[in-house]
Design a protein around this motif. Structure first.
Motif, mmCIF file in Angstrom:
data_model
loop_
_atom_site.group_PDB
_atom_site.id
_atom_site.type_symbol
_atom_site.label_atom_id
_atom_site.label_comp_id
_atom_site.label_asym_id
_atom_site.label_seq_id
_atom_site.Cartn_x
_atom_site.Cartn_y
_atom_site.Cartn_z
ATOM 1 N N PRO A 108 -7.025 6.619 -25.911
ATOM 2 C CA PRO A 108 -5.825 6.293 -26.559
ATOM 3 C C PRO A 108 -5.983 4.583 -27.243
ATOM 4 O O PRO A 108 -5.300 4.572 -27.912
ATOM 5 N N ALA A 109 -6.724 3.983 -26.838
ATOM 6 C CA ALA A 109 -7.301 2.705 -27.357
ATOM 7 C C ALA A 109 -7.675 2.785 -28.739
ATOM 8 O O ALA A 109 -7.672 1.766 -29.458
ATOM 9 N N PHE A 110 -8.208 3.984 -29.306
ATOM 10 C CA PHE A 110 -9.046 4.235 -30.428
ATOM 11 C C PHE A 110 -8.078 5.136 -31.253
ATOM 12 O O PHE A 110 -8.760 5.565 -32.410
ATOM 13 N N THR A 111 -7.021 5.588 -31.106
ATOM 14 C CA THR A 111 -6.154 6.263 -31.867
ATOM 15 C C THR A 111 -5.670 5.439 -33.110
ATOM 16 O O THR A 111 -5.753 4.297 -32.933
ATOM 17 N N ALA A 112 -4.958 6.054 -33.970
ATOM 18 C CA ALA A 112 -4.292 5.133 -35.038
ATOM 19 C C ALA A 112 -3.394 4.215 -34.286
ATOM 20 O O ALA A 112 -3.298 3.043 -34.870
ATOM 21 N N ALA A 113 -2.519 4.689 -33.401
ATOM 22 C CA ALA A 113 -1.380 3.827 -32.958
ATOM 23 C C ALA A 113 -2.223 2.701 -32.112
ATOM 24 O O ALA A 113 -1.843 1.726 -32.068
ATOM 25 N N GLY A 114 -3.290 2.860 -31.365
ATOM 26 C CA GLY A 114 -3.827 2.126 -30.564
ATOM 27 C C GLY A 114 -4.590 0.905 -31.308
ATOM 28 O O GLY A 114 -4.392 -0.283 -31.012
#
Length: 404
Positions: A108-114
């Protein structure tokens, strides 16, 4: 498979190279010219390993379940680094279901949103560094003033490291990335870093935060990984910011020594995304090779028999200059299209923080190009000093001037 496989190629010694500027490793260049598959012996470790250089073969090896990382931790395979003691939980050495389990926790920290959440805080940090640089005026060491502190601050933000602790973690990281000749000293620093991370993760087992340490702490509390594994995941992520410093340092050095390219990027911001892809393809961003894999069964590759248990290295640097994929690979072509470079790796072990690294590179390059008109080296290019004994290549200092 055929029983009469040809004799294995001779083992080529590959000593540590102290290279400056954009110099391409001459040993790697010779191997690329000589053929697609070789056997090499690096300065440390034991025995020899296969080396794969062609783009197609590199992608195959890095995305084929018959090549695994886990057994590397149990052997002293020939390697570039003098010290090798991986921590349990390291994503770099996990395979299959374990790799998926560990990577999913921090994903989750490395998604586009993250990454966008980090960008919102990263831009003001960078603006502050650039404001101070511009206010003080030229000349200045771009590495010390911007290229080094910014990636560290961004990684610490993504990790969830409190501001009061960032200077200490930066010091530990520097001493790990540029190791001492004494393995005990380097080992002690690594133990200090991992102890800090383990305690930070333990303190966040009730956290609902979106930073990496909080994600790991919550996962430990749910029983999805052990505390030791969590620290093993966190360590390499914390250390990873150094690559951005060195990569952007190389890019800016390259542009300042090729003024026409620099002028084109300064004048046309719309060109920068594809130009940065080309620079990522071109720069010799690391020394020698990265981490080995182990073949789990016998197989043939380009007419050579690789046996089960033998170590295999790939070279992303060589793959990025494969003329079958990148016409005129020694030229820097900002209009190159397509440009399927694999500078962030490929396959299962594609760089976990690739999106975050690219964000930082984009922000840094845009800030320097937009805010430092007439950027040029403040010393002769042969006077720029380069990091020694570093796995990731880059300038130690980058003295620059601009039109104030």
């Amino acid at each position: 498979m055929i029983d009469d496989a040809p004799a294995a190629p001779p083992v080529r010694d590959w000593p540590a190279q102290h290279l400056d500027g954009m110099d391409f490793d001459p040993v790697l260049g010779e191997l690329m010219d000589a053929g697609p598959v070789h056997r090499i012996k690096l300065p440390h470790g034991e025995g020899w390993a296969w080396l794969v250089t062609r783009y197609e073969d590199v992608r195959m090896v890095t995305n084929d379940a018959r090549f695994v990382r886990g057994p590397v931790t149990e052997r002293q395979i020939t390697r570039l680094a003098p010290h090798f003691k991986p921590k349990p939980g390291s994503l770099a050495f996990a395979d299959g279901a374990d790799h998926h389990r560990l990577r999913r926790i921090v994903a989750p920290a490395f998604t586009a949103a993250g990454v966008e959440r980090v960008r919102v805080k990263a831009q003001p940090m960078l603006d502050g560094l650039m404001d101070a640089l511009v206010d003080e005026g030229p000349p200045a060491d771009l590495v010390a003033r911007v290229l080094a502190p910014f990636p560290v601050a961004v990684v610490c933000e993504a990790m969830g490291v409190p501001p009061a602790d960032r200077a200490q973690l930066t010091q530990w990281t520097d001493r790990i990335v540029f190791p001492s000749a004494d393995p005990r000293a380097t080992g002690q620093v690594k133990e200090q870093l991992y102890a800090w991370l383990a305690e930070a993760i333990r303190m966040r087992q009730d956290s609902e935060g979106e930073d990496i340490l909080s994600l790991l702490g919550a996962a430990v509390a749910r029983g999805e990984l052990t505390a030791e594994e969590a620290a093993g995941v966190a360590g390499p992520l914390q250390i990873g910011g150094e690559a951005v410093t060195n990569n952007t340092g190389q890019m800016l050095y390259l542009l300042m020594t090729r003024p026409a390219l620099l002028a084109r990027l300064a004048a046309d911001p719309s060109l920068r995304p594809q130009a940065l892809d080309e620079l990522l393809r071109y720069i010799p961003h690391r020394s020698a090779v990265g981490l080995a894999r182990i073949a789990t069964e016998d197989l043939d590759l380009r007419g050579h028999r690789i046996r089960a248990g033998e170590p295999v290295y790939v070279s992303y640097l060589a793959a990025n200059r494969d003329p079958d994929v990148f016409p005129a690979p020694e030229e820097i072509d900002f209009d190159r299209s397509p440009n399927p470079h694999i500078s962030f790796g490929f396959g299962t072990h594609y760089c976990t923080g690739g999106l975050l690294a690219r964000l930082q590179i984009d922000l840094l390059m845009n800030a320097v190009l937009d805010r430092l008109p007439g950027l040029h080296l403040a010393v002769a290019q042969e006077e720029v000093t380069w990091r020694r004994n570093a796995l990731i290549r880059g300038p130690e200092a980058l003295p620059v001037a601009w039109r104030a």
